[in-house]
Write an enzyme that holds these catalytic residues in place. Structure first.
Site, PDB file in Angstrom:
ATOM      1  N   GLY A 361       0.758  -1.136  -0.115  1.00 61.20           N
ATOM      2  CA  GLY A 361      -0.005  -0.022   0.013  1.00 61.20           C
ATOM      3  C   GLY A 361       0.743   1.303   0.080  1.00 61.20           C
ATOM      4  O   GLY A 361       2.107   1.157  -0.166  1.00 61.20           O
ATOM      5  N   CYS A 388       5.469  -5.991   0.814  1.00 61.82           N
ATOM      6  CA  CYS A 388       5.914  -4.698   0.538  1.00 61.82           C
ATOM      7  C   CYS A 388       5.493  -3.950   1.837  1.00 61.82           C
ATOM      8  O   CYS A 388       6.520  -3.853   2.575  1.00 61.82           O
ATOM      9  CB  CYS A 388       5.107  -4.383  -0.883  1.00 61.82           C
ATOM     10  N   HIS A 514       6.436  -8.649  -4.290  1.00 57.09           N
ATOM     11  CA  HIS A 514       4.896  -9.006  -4.542  1.00 57.09           C
ATOM     12  C   HIS A 514       4.749 -10.669  -5.180  1.00 57.09           C
ATOM     13  O   HIS A 514       4.532 -10.468  -6.314  1.00 57.09           O
ATOM     14  CB  HIS A 514       4.193  -8.247  -5.467  1.00 57.09           C
ATOM     15  N   GLU A 516       2.395 -12.606  -4.994  1.00 55.80           N
ATOM     16  CA  GLU A 516       1.098 -12.967  -5.135  1.00 55.80           C
ATOM     17  C   GLU A 516       0.969 -12.782  -6.731  1.00 55.80           C
ATOM     18  O   GLU A 516      -0.003 -13.585  -7.324  1.00 55.80           O
ATOM     19  CB  GLU A 516      -0.046 -12.057  -4.447  1.00 55.80           C
TER      20      GLU A 516
HETATM   21  N1  GLN Z   1       4.616   2.808   0.002  1.00 51.05           N
HETATM   22  C1  GLN Z   1       5.627   1.521  -0.060  1.00 51.05           C
HETATM   23  C2  GLN Z   1       6.723   2.126  -0.973  1.00 51.05           C
HETATM   24  O1  GLN Z   1       6.639   2.762  -1.824  1.00 51.05           O
HETATM   25  C3  GLN Z   1       5.320   0.289  -0.243  1.00 51.05           C
HETATM   26  C4  GLN Z   1       4.867   0.003  -1.735  1.00 51.05           C
HETATM   27  C5  GLN Z   1       3.816  -1.315  -1.912  1.00 51.05           C
HETATM   28  O2  GLN Z   1       3.409  -1.554  -0.722  1.00 51.05           O
HETATM   29  N2  GLN Z   1       3.643  -1.693  -3.075  1.00 51.05           N
HETATM   30  O3  GLN Z   1       7.840   1.602  -0.732  1.00 51.05           O
END
Ligand code: GLN
Length: 545
Positions: A361, A388, A514, A516
């Site tokens: 996020g 992440c 990621h 997933e």
């Molecule tokens: N906001 C965080 C970053 O930019 C994590 C990004 C994410 O979870 N995709 O590093």
């Protein structure tokens, strides 16, 4: 030019009518699966009529998750279906938007490539769209191109015009138009309505596209009269009116439903494809069997910001379900808003879950709730999987509550934190653009064999997809290791921490990437498989006292 290719591909175009969210991506992917099961090589592509250059800057609450390809494109989540259902190569050519197409045409115009011509939607934009469609194919038998949006949308017109022209260019026997519509069922009168389908097909025919197949999404079975009526009004043979009834227990039933309606026979006949063996759906069928008859159920808490929209964490839920398939368990989701954790405390929201997952996020809202939830899982020894931002929050949590680094934070949320355990790399600090400026796509990661991640992967080197700006700050590696947070995955060239694990815990893994996006129902991702296994074990331990 197309003559250089050995195989001349055939083209299938899927369009949608009546309403959005009919499962056009899923249906397209299921068609791809059926053709592959018949021994054909396919490519898949999505064309999105919105103006954004990519969905990377769009709010996931509106558009759903951003799906990242291995070559680092930020794309539409339908591409996730394509990868989960088929073996098609998915890359930067698999998703084009109006924004990208205009970008390309305008760049050429500025360069003077059009030699003084007046630039118009037809032919310049439609030519650019057609060249994007042709770019995707490689050496395949069939290219399946899904058109985003609903027939009748103003912004979809140039795309419809382009796919109409494709029929003319390639020959009608080499192109196939499949239109997906909704047959609403009116409970009050107990009737199924075909009128919206008639209108939507009429709209297509107005543009010059006669669909070859009409797939009807419906709650109820189609009667013979309905088929006849749709056939007559939409100008397709009755056998080309396909029923796609709501699935009973899994979206992965869709290919079998369409096969039951002999859709793959129709396609093979229409396109004159020579490899016409019966599809081999054994592996898929065995996988469905495991979904239908699980040995038990496990409940995973997912704590995020966009909990109200399933599509916002689409691939996460799918990968968790795959982890369930691997263990022959059904995964139930407890979707928890991180702001509710802040307001009501983790116990009120998470008591009884067998495992906790915090997904990726952006933005500060709800961060403290995520950190609280992770603390709860760490202290109560509930299996935890951080992805992440979830991994970054786990790092912050350990820094604050185990390593005693008071006020530890990510500089994304607090620029002047005393302990920036998550921060930008030096070279990123001057970048101000938001679009396409992250660490994106596949990066190599060396995994410590003697760790939960190492045991899951059973491989020393892996490639996983990324989408983030901030990184684990190496200045804190030692302090955090002393507190029990191991760094068990490293990207060697830049010495970046990719995986963290809390040592004194049954299963506590955070990954900067990621995983997933790589999971399939027939090949569940090892980390999701092991996380779900650990959660099942946790549930058993609790039940056993
Ligand atoms: N906001 C965080 C970053 O930019 C994590 C990004 C994410 O979870 N995709 O590093």
């Amino acid at each position: 030019m197309k003559d250089e290719r050995k195989v001349m591909p055939k083209y299938i175009f899927t369009t949608g009518g009546v309403v959005s969210s009919l499962g056009k991506g899923l249906t397209s992917a299921a068609i791809g699966l059926l053709l592959e099961a018949r021994g054909l090589k396919i490519a898949m592509q999505k064309l999105d009529p919105y103006i954004n250059v990519d969905p990377g800057t769009m709010n996931p609450f509106q558009h759903g998750e951003v799906y990242v390809t291995s070559d680092g494109e930020e794309t539409d989540l339908d591409l996730g279906h394509y990868e989960r259902f088929t073996h098609a190569v998915i890359n930067q050519h698999s998703n084009y938007t109006t924004g990208q197409i205009y970008n390309e045409v305008l760049r050429k115009e500025r360069r003077g490539d059009y030699l003084g011509a007046c630039i118009q939607v037809v032919p310049h934009i439609t030519d650019a769209i057609k060249s994007c469609i042709r770019r995707v194919n490689g050496e395949v038998d069939v290219v399946i191109t899904e058109l985003g949006g609903t027939v009748g949308d103003i912004e979809g017109l140039p795309f419809l015009e382009a796919i109409r022209q494709m029929g003319l260019d390639e020959g009608r026997g080499n192109t196939m138009y499949i239109h997906l519509t909704l047959l609403p069922y009116l409970r009050a009168s107990g009737e199924m309505k075909t009128k919206p389908t008639q209108h939507s097909v009429a709209k297509l025919r107005e543009i010059g596209i006669q669909p070859d197949v009409v797939i009807c999404r419906t709650q109820m079975p189609l009667s013979q009269e309905h088929r006849q009526k749709i056939s007559l009004f939409c100008n397709v043979p009755p056998r080309a009116v396909i029923e796609e009834k709501d699935v009973e227990y899994s979206i992965y039933e869709v290919p079998l439903i369409l096969h039951g309606e002999r859709l793959d026979d129709l396609i093979v006949e229409h396109l004159g494809l020579d490899r016409t063996r019966e599809p081999d759906l054994d592996e898929w069928g065995r996988m469905l069997e495991r979904i239908r008859e699980p040995d038990g159920e496990v409940e995973i808490g997912v704590v995020g910001k966009y909990i109200a929209l399933h599509d916002a964490y689409k691939s996460i839920y799918e990968a968790l379900a795959h982890g369930g398939i691997a263990n022959r368990y059904r995964v139930r989701f407890r979707k928890v808003s991180s702001e509710d954790v802040e307001a009501r405390g983790p116990d009120a929201m998470l008591a009884g879950v067998h495992g906790l997952l915090v997904p990726g996020g952006f933005g500060e809202r709800g961060i403290e709730g995520k950190i609280e939830a992770i603390r709860y899982a760490r202290e109560r020894r509930i299996p935890f999987f951080g992805i992440c931002l979830g991994m970054q929050c786990a790092t912050i949590e350990c820094a604050r509550h185990v390593a005693g680094l008071e006020g530890a934070h990510s500089t994304e949320f607090q620029a002047d934190t005393p302990h920036p355990v998550i921060s930008l790399l030096e070279e990123q600090r001057t970048i101000t653009d938001k679009g396409g400026t992250m660490r994106l796509g596949n990066y190599l990661c060396c995994v410590e064999p003697d760790s939960a991640a190492g045991r899951a992967y059973a491989e020393a080197e892996i490639q996983e997809r990324h989408r983030h700006r901030y990184e684990f700050n190496n200045r804190y590696r030692e302090a955090l290791r002393e507190a029990g947070l191991r760094t068990t995955g490293i990207h060697p060239a830049l010495d970046l921490v990719e995986i963290v694990e809390f040592a004194d815990h049954p299963w506590f893994v955070g990954v900067q990437f990621h995983p997933e996006f790589r999971s399939k129902p027939t090949a569940p991702h090892p980390l999701f498989r092991d996380f779900v296994r650990a959660s099942i074990d946790h549930g058993r331990r609790k039940n056993g006292g």
